[in-house]
Design an enzyme around this catalytic site. Structure first.
Site, short mmCIF file in Angstrom:
data_model
loop_
_atom_site.label_atom_id
_atom_site.label_comp_id
_atom_site.label_asym_id
_atom_site.label_seq_id
_atom_site.Cartn_x
_atom_site.Cartn_y
_atom_site.Cartn_z
N ALA A 221 0.83 -1.22 0.00
CA ALA A 221 0.00 0.00 0.00
C ALA A 221 0.86 1.27 0.00
O ALA A 221 1.93 1.30 0.63
CB ALA A 221 -0.92 -0.02 1.22
N ASP B 84 9.59 -2.94 -0.19
CA ASP B 84 9.99 -1.55 0.10
C ASP B 84 9.45 -1.15 1.46
O ASP B 84 9.09 0.01 1.69
CB ASP B 84 9.47 -0.62 -1.00
CG ASP B 84 10.04 0.79 -0.90
OD1 ASP B 84 11.20 0.94 -0.48
OD2 ASP B 84 9.31 1.75 -1.23
N LYS C 44 16.55 0.07 4.59
CA LYS C 44 16.42 1.37 5.23
C LYS C 44 17.57 1.55 6.22
O LYS C 44 17.84 0.66 7.04
CB LYS C 44 15.08 1.48 5.96
CG LYS C 44 13.88 1.06 5.12
CD LYS C 44 13.71 1.90 3.87
CE LYS C 44 12.47 1.46 3.10
NZ LYS C 44 12.27 2.18 1.85
#
Length: 355
Positions: free
Chosen positions: A222, A279, A309
């Site tokens: 999303a 991601d 990240k």
């Protein structure tokens, strides 16, 4: 006009990753020295050996944080305050004298200019003047979209003097065929999120080919930016996220939305996939562990794309730790801090033992 006395190069990286870029430069070329920062994310470096030696090393194992490099074979002072015509005339004469004889007449070329100074002309002015002259003189075809040799021109203040740095190289040696590695995409009306550019750039930079009508898994999908790009690539997509997908995707019969977390979906028992993308905003090491758990659900020749990240400091140990975790199930086929990455690195993975 003056030749550069010693081998030199200009390396480009994200402005927040210049220390990592310096480390990579020194690892590949011990004895290299950073002479100046010419612009945001642009370093002028003196090399202990030739540019070609450095480029060959990075052909074998590319850097993560350095996204572009070009040789400096010629430097010339530019008078401050002069207009475009005077400057382009001087640079054109230098390019014809120094670089036209070195160009391969059968290979397409381009001129790429970056300017880090307040001047009255822009990159387009320089590119146009030099490209037209070099095409006439060398006979090489001009192709700005798909060049095989590039004349790089950087204009910046150096040691109190407005200076132009020029170098000619095969595009493969530049690490990117975009000036400074700054790959730009046009924002479309259907775009869902900026993160789409990250996946587009990863597919392009790593040269990833997806199977026709393949099946892909998008973890943390999303609002659906990466899912939209995968559908553009004609992939059937399973999108996993407890959040809602963008309305433009909800009626697509080739998207299956699993409204749950990636961890919960593992318990259900996923299908087999040609590609897994991730991601998610997780600690790099946690994200790597999750990808290892999903590896059995890739087909034998399957691939994965993920972003790691990173915190603001101590990034290298975290990357190394994440890589060691990933190697339990994957071969790391590529890793780069792409232009559209921020405090993260994009990693391309293959199932271990599949090349």
């Amino acid at each position: 006009m003056s030749n550069t006395a010693k081998p030199a190069a200009i390396i480009s990286a994200d402005p927040w990753s210049l220390e990592q870029a310096r480390t990579e430069l020194l690892a590949a070329a011990p004895g290299a020295r950073v002479l100046a920062q010419l612009g945001e994310g642009e370093l002028l470096a003196a090399l202990p050996g030739s540019f070609w030696e450095l480029a060959e090393r990075w052909q074998q194992r590319g850097p993560i944080f350095i996204r572009h490099v070009n040789p400096v074979q010629e430097t010339t002072p530019l008078p401050a305050g002069e207009g475009a015509e005077h400057t382009t005339d001087a640079l054109r004469d230098l390019a014809l004298e120094r670089f036209a004889p070195l160009m391969e007449p059968d290979l397409p070329f381009s001129v790429q200019t970056r300017i880090f100074a307040n001047v009255s002309y822009g990159p387009y002015d320089v590119n146009t003047a030099l490209a037209e002259a070099l095409q006439d003189e060398s006979g090489a075809p001009l192709d700005v979209r798909d060049p095989e040799q590039i004349l790089s021109v950087v204009i910046a203040h150096y040691e109190g003097q407005l200076t132009a740095f020029l170098g000619l190289s095969p595009v493969a040696y530049n690490l990117s065929d975009w000036a400074g590695g700054k790959r730009r995409y046009r924002r479309g009306k259907e775009q869902i999120s900026r993160s789409e550019f990250k996946l587009l750039e990863a597919l392009e930079v790593f040269g990833i080919e997806l199977p026709p009508r393949g099946v892909a898994l998008d973890l943390g999908a999303a609002p659906g930016g990466w899912t939209r790009i995968l559908r553009q690539q004609e992939q059937y997509v399973t999108a996993v996220d407890p959040g809602e997908l963008d309305r433009s995707l909800q009626a697509d019969p080739d998207i299956r939305h699993k409204q749950t977390t990636a961890e919960e979906y593992l318990e259900v028992g996923p299908d087999q996939f040609d590609l897994i993308v991730n991601d998610m905003r997780l600690d790099a090491r946690d994200s790597a562990r999750l990808m290892v758990e999903y590896a059995p659900f890739l087909y034998r020749d399957g691939q994965a794309i993920m972003t790691l990240k990173l915190p603001e400091e101590n990034q290298e140990p975290i990357i190394d730790h994440a890589f060691n975790i990933l190697r339990q199930a994957y071969t790391i086929a590529g890793a780069r801090q792409l232009f559209h990455n921020r405090s993260e690195v994009t990693v391309w993975l293959r199932r271990a033992g599949t090349g």
